[in-house]
Each structure stands twice: as C-alpha cells, then as structure tokens.
Design an enzyme around this catalytic site. Structure first.
Site, PDB file in Angstrom:
ATOM      1  N   GLY A   1       0.420   5.079  -0.422  1.00 43.82           N
ATOM      2  CA  GLY A   1      -0.976   5.247  -0.020  1.00 43.82           C
ATOM      3  C   GLY A   1      -1.922   5.724  -1.103  1.00 43.82           C
TER       4      GLY A   1
ATOM      5  N   LYS B   1      -3.439   4.113  -3.705  1.00 47.93           N
ATOM      6  CA  LYS B   1      -4.622   3.263  -3.922  1.00 47.93           C
ATOM      7  C   LYS B   1      -5.468   3.197  -2.653  1.00 47.93           C
ATOM      8  CE  LYS B   1      -2.591   2.035  -7.862  1.00 47.93           C
ATOM      9  NZ  LYS B   1      -1.263   2.582  -7.603  1.00 47.93           N
TER      10      LYS B   1
ATOM     11  N   CYS C   1       2.727  -1.455 -12.784  1.00 44.93           N
ATOM     12  CA  CYS C   1       2.884  -0.335 -13.733  1.00 44.93           C
ATOM     13  C   CYS C   1       3.837  -0.796 -14.842  1.00 44.93           C
ATOM     14  CB  CYS C   1       3.320   0.948 -13.039  1.00 44.93           C
ATOM     15  SG  CYS C   1       4.787   0.824 -12.045  1.00 44.93           S
TER      16      CYS C   1
ATOM     17  N   ALA D   1       0.775  -1.248   0.000  1.00 49.80           N
ATOM     18  CA  ALA D   1       0.000   0.000   0.000  1.00 49.80           C
ATOM     19  C   ALA D   1       0.805   1.296   0.000  1.00 49.80           C
ATOM     20  CB  ALA D   1      -0.962   0.007   1.177  1.00 49.80           C
TER      21      ALA D   1
HETATM   22  N1  SAM Z   1      -0.094   0.870  -3.880  1.00 53.66           N
HETATM   23  C1  SAM Z   1       0.885   1.913  -3.668  1.00 53.66           C
HETATM   24  C2  SAM Z   1       0.254   3.243  -3.970  1.00 53.66           C
HETATM   25  O1  SAM Z   1      -0.712   3.311  -4.729  1.00 53.66           O
HETATM   26  O2  SAM Z   1       0.704   4.253  -3.428  1.00 53.66           O
HETATM   27  C3  SAM Z   1       2.142   1.653  -4.486  1.00 53.66           C
HETATM   28  C4  SAM Z   1       2.705   0.304  -4.244  1.00 53.66           C
HETATM   29  S1  SAM Z   1       4.216  -0.034  -5.027  1.00 53.66           S
HETATM   30  C5  SAM Z   1       3.740  -0.290  -6.650  1.00 53.66           C
HETATM   31  C6  SAM Z   1       4.565  -1.642  -4.451  1.00 53.66           C
HETATM   32  C7  SAM Z   1       4.785  -1.760  -2.966  1.00 53.66           C
HETATM   33  O3  SAM Z   1       5.089  -3.140  -2.669  1.00 53.66           O
HETATM   34  C8  SAM Z   1       5.962  -0.956  -2.436  1.00 53.66           C
HETATM   35  O4  SAM Z   1       5.539  -0.120  -1.396  1.00 53.66           O
HETATM   36  C9  SAM Z   1       6.937  -2.009  -1.913  1.00 53.66           C
HETATM   37  O5  SAM Z   1       7.609  -1.615  -0.752  1.00 53.66           O
HETATM   38  C10 SAM Z   1       6.047  -3.194  -1.651  1.00 53.66           C
HETATM   39  N2  SAM Z   1       6.765  -4.491  -1.725  1.00 53.66           N
HETATM   40  C11 SAM Z   1       8.039  -4.736  -2.144  1.00 53.66           C
HETATM   41  N3  SAM Z   1       8.326  -6.042  -2.031  1.00 53.66           N
HETATM   42  C12 SAM Z   1       7.243  -6.644  -1.524  1.00 53.66           C
HETATM   43  C13 SAM Z   1       6.929  -7.976  -1.163  1.00 53.66           C
HETATM   44  N4  SAM Z   1       7.809  -8.962  -1.321  1.00 53.66           N
HETATM   45  N5  SAM Z   1       5.711  -8.226  -0.645  1.00 53.66           N
HETATM   46  C14 SAM Z   1       4.804  -7.247  -0.497  1.00 53.66           C
HETATM   47  N6  SAM Z   1       5.043  -5.967  -0.835  1.00 53.66           N
HETATM   48  C15 SAM Z   1       6.234  -5.655  -1.336  1.00 53.66           C
END
Ligand code: SAM
Length: 487
Positions: A134, A136, A251, A131
């Site tokens: 933040g 989404k 993305c 998340a």
């Molecule tokens: N949903 C967020 C937003 O809209 O602001 C953006 C999320 S970003 C695309 C992906 C997120 O997954 C990052 O915050 C990252 O730290 C987290 N992440 C990285 N490795 C992960 C893992 N193994 N399991 C779960 N989350 C992970």
C-alpha cells in the site's frame, strides 16, 4: 555477498561505468536509511519537527513534500501514531509519486494549453494495479482530490488483506481495495485516467537493504520478470483512457525490465513524458535514462534503487465517463441486479448526511454520495476487499462503532472540531493507555463518559471502547492487536 557478474554487466549497460561502480560500492556498505511519509489528512506538517515521530527527524526527502528521514529506526509497533495511520513507513525512493504527478500536470498543461494543476483538479479515476502493501496507494490518494476514486488492487489474496488494513488505517473514503488478476479489468475499458503499475521485479534495488536478494538474482529471472511485466501491462492497457497516463515502476536498474519495457510500451501507442518533471528530479541526484525514465541509484540519492516512468496513451483525454458508464453497464445485470437493491440504513447517526448508509448484514457502511455509483460499479465487477467506510455493527437498536471508523480522516476532523456524533464521546489518552488499548490489556478510564468512547492519541482516533465505569470493553479487532511486549 559477491555480486553476480551478469548483474554488474547489466548495471554498467544501464547506468554507465562510473555510476555502476558507485552502486557496487554502496551495496556493500550496509548503510540503513529509515524514512516515513506523513498522512496529510490527519497530520499537520508543522507538528512533524516537534517530536512527532518516535525518532529524531534527519531532514526531508528531496522529491516528496510528505517524506522525512529519521536518524534511527525506532520500534514502530510501539508508536500509537503508527497504528492511528498518522504516517507510513516507506523507503524514500519509492516516494516518487509527487514527481510522477508533477510530470503529468506539466504534460497535460503543455498539450491542452491549460494552467498546470488542472488535470488532478478534476475527478480522476485511478487504478493502482499491483498495490500491496500500500505504499504507492496511500501516497497517491494523499495527492488526488477528495472526489477522485482510487481502485487499489492486489492479485495475491493474503497480500490484499494487508493492503486493505493499511488503506483502512490511512482513513480515506475514496479508495476501493480489490483482489483481481490484471486480466479481470475487461469491464473497465478506457475508464481509468491514471494507472500505476508498480510491477513485481527482480528486486535489484533492494540489494543493500536485503543482501539475501542477491542470491536470488539470475539473468533467467530478469527475463522472466521482464516478460511478466509485459503481460501485466498488456492486460491492463485497454483499461487506460485515451490520453490517460500510466506510471510504470520497478525497483531494478537493468534495461530489460526498465528502458526495454518502455520501448515495448511505445509499441502499444504512447509517449514517454517523465522528463517534463526532470528539473526537480535532477536537482535531487535522480538520473534520466536514455528512454526517459527516472532512475534512483543509491550512490546518487539518499534511498534505495528504483525506476519510474510516466507514459501518455495516444488519443485525446476527456473527463472520464466512469459514473455514467457505470450506470449504463449496471442495467445489463450486475451483482445488484441479481440480488436486488441494497438495503439502506436510516437510523445510524455516526456519519453526516453527505453519505449513503448501506446495511450489509448487520454492518452499516458509508459511501460518499458523489462516489457511490462508481464504487458500486467496481463492487459489481471486481472482487472487493474494502470499500466505503465501515461505520458500525447494528445490534438491535444499538450501533456498535466499527474499528475502521475510528481511523477515518472524517473522524479526525470531528475530533479536531470537537463535533462528535451523538452516542460517541472522545477521550484523549497518553502513550501508556494507548499501548494498553492496542495490546488489548485491561484499561480503566476514570471520569470518562459511559458508553462508546473514541480513544484519541495526540489528536488522532485510535479505536473504540465501551466504557462500563470500572472497566472497558475493547472493540479493537484481535488481528490489529500488538503482540510484542509493550513495556
Ligand atoms: N506498490 C506496492 C507498494 O508500494 O507498497 C508494492 C508492489 S510490489 C513491487 C509488486 C506487487 O505485485 C506485489 O504485491 C505482488 O504480489 C504483485 N504481483 C505479483 N505477481 C503479479 C502479477 N502477475 N500481476 C499483478 N501483480 C502481481
């Protein structure tokens, strides 16, 4: 920067020759798009056109009622409304949540013979698994009913702190921020009606905005990302209720992380249902992929690259038993069972009676009664970073209002109805004083009531000061202070 040959091949395979060529052309254009999404709990849409943002509005995001483009990128740090949680700065394609929820409503209605709009009219338990920071989560909670609960999780601790700060600014009492690995959700088997997995990915969609990401791209990294995405999905899949919905997004454009993973998800037992909302999406230039995901490509829409799909888990959905399951499991011994019952606060009058007021150390926290048992269950089973409303710190008989309290939607309502609690008054300040407050510079409020004063900027709570007449004590936490030159 030169695009890697394999990236071009992957893009052609996913998008076809013509769209891929259009994409390659726009990546090099360097065009910058600024978009923001308003907070419907604090801002009336009608005020948006009238100089609400620090830059002129250029139009609406076609697929999000709450999204707006700005003509230029202002210095958001110097806009008090940004600090008051009036809006969130978010890349337009990432504002896909309304399309996703629309697809769910359509699918649910078609399956159950009910009218559209009935799924989210119920109390839904949602999890946003990846998340931070933040985007989404703030969007999703804006669309869920107030009695639904959102668990907003981030595995990386430092990022979960940023997430908690953004959620606090949004001002909702139905979000819990947690800091857990996807494999930590064992106690939640079948309890979430909706799960969002906005997965860490190879970031192809950001190539125009952040050209340095091109240098980090490799086929090996795409494979690594695709496998990690499958691990994340497999870990969280048991937490999704039968008949519940999962929103998967990246993305990127390549098939390995997108359609390939949708095909893999089907193997877990689900149906892809995104296409039910494709009418709006296609009118906006969004492409439907072979497997039925939505692909945002910058040469077709005004935004960056994004992929999103909604799947429904096999089985029949029933309104979740989260609350009763929470009570059942608690008896087996959770945090409360070990520590004893929580201590209630009886004297703090800052929140109305539909909140349970709990004393944690000297901190008074408010939990809406309908959500309290569920939130406790989350607190007992996950590493909780933020829950309920931080209302005040108890100092002897005094309750010093908490900075987060000022940012609550419930406080914005109190300001609008001129119904502030005993012991707190509100004073509307202009931009200059608002910025002085945010920079923690000396501030005097001539004629303002003594004691705790909520500073209000254009109708929204910014924070508290204690007015001593010839000076004020600023109650803004140092971590939220503006550090740049404010003039
Ligand atoms: N949903 C967020 C937003 O809209 O602001 C953006 C999320 S970003 C695309 C992906 C997120 O997954 C990052 O915050 C990252 O730290 C987290 N992440 C990285 N490795 C992960 C893992 N193994 N399991 C779960 N989350 C992970």
């Amino acid at each position: 920067m030169e695009l890697p040959v394999e990236f071009r091949e992957y893009a052609v395979a996913a998008l076809g020759e013509e769209v891929a060529q259009g994409l390659f052309d726009v990546i090099g254009s360097g065009e910058e798009i600024t978009s923001v999404r308003v907070n419907p709990f604090k801002v009336d849409e009608s005020s948006v056109e009238e100089g609400f943002f620090p830059a002129e509005v250029e139009g609406k995001v076609k697929w999000s009622e709450l999204g707006h483009y700005l003509k230029e990128r202002p210095v958001f740090t110097l806009d008090p409304l940004f600090h008051a949680g009036g809006y969130y700065v978010q890349e337009a394609s990432s504002m896909y949540m309304e399309l996703a929820l629309n697809a769910i409503e359509k699918d649910y209605a078609a399956r159950c013979g009910e009218e559209e709009g009935t799924f989210f009219a119920q109390r839904v338990n949602a999890l946003d698994l990846c998340a931070a920071p933040g985007g989404k989560s703030t969007h999703l909670v804006s669309l869920l009913g107030k009695d639904s609960l959102l668990v907003s999780n981030e595995v990386i601790k430092s990022r979960s702190v940023i997430l908690a700060d953004n959620i606090a600014k949004w001002g909702c009492d139905n979000v819990v921020v947690t800091n857990n690995d996807p494999s930590d959700f064992g106690a939640f088997e079948g309890l979430f009606d909706l799960i969002v997995v906005d997965a860490p990915c190879s970031g192809e969609g950001l190539f125009r905005k952040e050209p340095e990401a091109i240098g980090e791209w490799s086929p090996a990294n795409v494979q690594l990302c695709a496998q990690r995405q499958q691990r994340i999905l497999a870990d969280i899949w048991p937490a999704l209720a039968p008949g519940g919905y999962l929103i998967y997004s990246t993305c990127t454009y390549n098939k390995h992380e997108n359609d390939g993973n949708l095909a893999w998800l089907e193997g877990l037992g689900c149906n892809i249902v995104t296409s039910s909302s494709f009418t709006t999406a296609s009118e906006s230039g969004i492409i439907l992929t072979e497997k039925g995901g939505l692909q945002f490509v910058p040469c077709k829409i005004k935004g960056e690259g994004q992929f999103m799909a909604v799947v429904r888990k096999e089985g029949d959905w029933e309104p979740s038993s989260f609350g009763s399951a929470a009570q059942g499991k608690k008896k087996k011994g959770g945090k409360d069972a070990k520590k004893g019952a929580p201590q209630m606060d009886k004297d703090c009058r800052y929140l109305p009676d539909n909140y349970v007021k709990v004393l944690q150390g000297d901190l008074v926290k408010g939990y809406r009664k309908e959500l309290y048992e569920k939130i406790k269950f989350v607190e007992e089973n996950l590493r909780t970073v933020l829950s309920g409303i931080a209302v005040a710190n108890k100092k002897g008989k005094d309750y010093v209002p908490h900075a987060d309290f000022a940012l609550q939607a419930v406080v914005a309502d109190m300001v609008a109805s001129e119904c502030l609690p005993d012991g707190i008054s509100a004073v509307e300040v202009g931009r200059e004083d608002a910025l002085k407050f945010l920079a923690k510079e000396p501030l005097v409020l001539p004629g303002a009531p003594m004691g705790y004063v909520l500073l209000v900027y254009r109708g929204l709570g910014l924070g508290f000061v204690k007015n001593l007449g010839n000076r004020t004590n600023n109650l803004l936490p140092m971590a939220r202070r503006i550090r740049m030159e404010i003039r």
